[in-house]
Write a protein that holds these residues in place. Structure first.
Motif, PDB file in Angstrom:
ATOM      1  N   TRP A   1       0.828  -1.197   0.000  1.00  0.00           N
ATOM      2  CA  TRP A   1       0.000   0.000   0.000  1.00  0.00           C
ATOM      3  C   TRP A   1       0.863   1.248   0.000  1.00  0.00           C
ATOM      4  N   TRP A   2       0.438   2.287  -0.700  1.00  0.00           N
ATOM      5  CA  TRP A   2       1.144   3.560  -0.733  1.00  0.00           C
ATOM      6  C   TRP A   2       0.163   4.648  -0.344  1.00  0.00           C
ATOM      7  N   LEU A   3       0.688   5.735   0.141  1.00  0.00           N
ATOM      8  CA  LEU A   3      -0.142   6.808   0.675  1.00  0.00           C
ATOM      9  C   LEU A   3      -0.592   7.762  -0.425  1.00  0.00           C
ATOM     10  N   PRO A   4      -1.890   7.807  -0.729  1.00  0.00           N
ATOM     11  CA  PRO A   4      -2.362   8.784  -1.711  1.00  0.00           C
ATOM     12  C   PRO A   4      -2.207  10.205  -1.168  1.00  0.00           C
ATOM     13  N   VAL A   5      -1.996  11.140  -2.058  1.00  0.00           N
ATOM     14  CA  VAL A   5      -1.907  12.547  -1.668  1.00  0.00           C
ATOM     15  C   VAL A   5      -3.325  13.097  -1.547  1.00  0.00           C
ATOM     16  N   PRO A   6      -3.681  13.715  -0.425  1.00  0.00           N
ATOM     17  CA  PRO A   6      -5.032  14.291  -0.311  1.00  0.00           C
ATOM     18  C   PRO A   6      -5.261  15.368  -1.365  1.00  0.00           C
ATOM     19  N   ALA A   7      -6.486  15.446  -1.861  1.00  0.00           N
ATOM     20  CA  ALA A   7      -6.842  16.439  -2.863  1.00  0.00           C
ATOM     21  C   ALA A   7      -7.065  17.815  -2.239  1.00  0.00           C
ATOM     22  N   PHE A   8      -7.523  17.839  -0.998  1.00  0.00           N
ATOM     23  CA  PHE A   8      -7.719  19.097  -0.259  1.00  0.00           C
ATOM     24  C   PHE A   8      -7.214  18.898   1.164  1.00  0.00           C
ATOM     25  N   VAL A   9      -6.568  19.915   1.695  1.00  0.00           N
ATOM     26  CA  VAL A   9      -6.175  19.946   3.111  1.00  0.00           C
ATOM     27  C   VAL A   9      -6.476  21.355   3.601  1.00  0.00           C
ATOM     28  N   TRP A  10      -7.198  21.463   4.720  1.00  0.00           N
ATOM     29  CA  TRP A  10      -7.425  22.781   5.309  1.00  0.00           C
ATOM     30  C   TRP A  10      -7.637  22.646   6.811  1.00  0.00           C
ATOM     31  N   PRO A  11      -7.212  23.658   7.569  1.00  0.00           N
ATOM     32  CA  PRO A  11      -7.462  23.649   9.009  1.00  0.00           C
ATOM     33  C   PRO A  11      -8.896  24.089   9.300  1.00  0.00           C
ATOM     34  N   ALA A  12      -9.401  23.712  10.474  1.00  0.00           N
ATOM     35  CA  ALA A  12     -10.786  24.035  10.824  1.00  0.00           C
ATOM     36  C   ALA A  12     -11.048  25.533  10.836  1.00  0.00           C
TER      37      ALA A  12
END
Length: 199
Positions: free
Chosen positions: A140-151
């Motif tokens: 398994w490899w780690l997919p890159v998230p499409a969106f990242v944001w803080p609350a």
């Protein structure tokens, strides 16, 4: 705190309500930030019709995940909710949360995502994601998230599957800090312009 799947996707409603075009939203982020930049994983194309495979890789740059980890390390100083962040994982990577819903929890036109919540430090942490996705597959490899944001929505980082870069919308101060961070190939981006792309 660990990464957990969000069945309540109301935290993503601010992205649904943006006036941004679909292409700008997934490539640079939503409207409303003071400045925007692109974190290039490979240089921009230099000629029409050029393909990504025609560009020699630079091993010193590190992987996409490593470069994103460096960027969020800088961005972590520009949020008050470093332990409360959101990660949207595109369903096209073929990984789904075991025991979770069979279908993605959040949709945009042309893209469906599983929405997760956790600390910013989870980006690039394979152990946390193995647990969140309930997999022990050594391949398994780690997919890159499409969106990242803080609350607190102080910034938004995007990485769609097609472009050769990640987009970042943030305050002027955050973008300035990114621009001077050694090891990142960052360029300012005007949301009104169409960024360069490979064929």
């Amino acid at each position: 705190m660990t990464v957990t799947l969000c069945c309540d996707v109301s935290a993503a409603a601010w992205l649904d309500s943006t006036d941004s075009s679909w292409g700008k939203l997934v490539c640079l982020g939503p409207d409303g930030f003071e400045r925007y930049a692109r974190l290039r994983f490979i240089p921009d194309p230099t000629q029409t019709g050029q393909r990504e495979g025609d560009v020699a890789g630079d091993e010193d740059r590190g992987t996409e995940t490593e470069q994103l980890r460096t960027a969020v390390d800088v961005l972590s100083a520009h949020t008050t909710t470093v332990d409360d962040c959101y990660f949207a994982l595109w369903d096209g990577w073929g990984v789904t949360p075991a025991g979770g819903p069979a279908r993605p929890t959040w949709q945009l036109p042309d893209r469906d995502y599983f929405l997760f919540q956790g600390p910013l430090s989870a980006l690039g942490d394979e152990d946390q994601w193995r647990e969140a996705l309930r997999t022990s597959d050594a391949r398994w490899w780690l997919p890159v998230p499409a969106f990242v944001w803080p609350a607190d929505r102080a910034w938004c980082l995007t990485k769609d599957v097609d472009p050769h870069y990640a987009g970042i919308g943030a305050s002027g101060a955050a973008i300035e800090d990114l621009l001077v961070r050694s090891g990142l190939d960052l360029v300012l981006s005007d949301p009104a312009d169409t960024p360069p792309h490979y064929s």
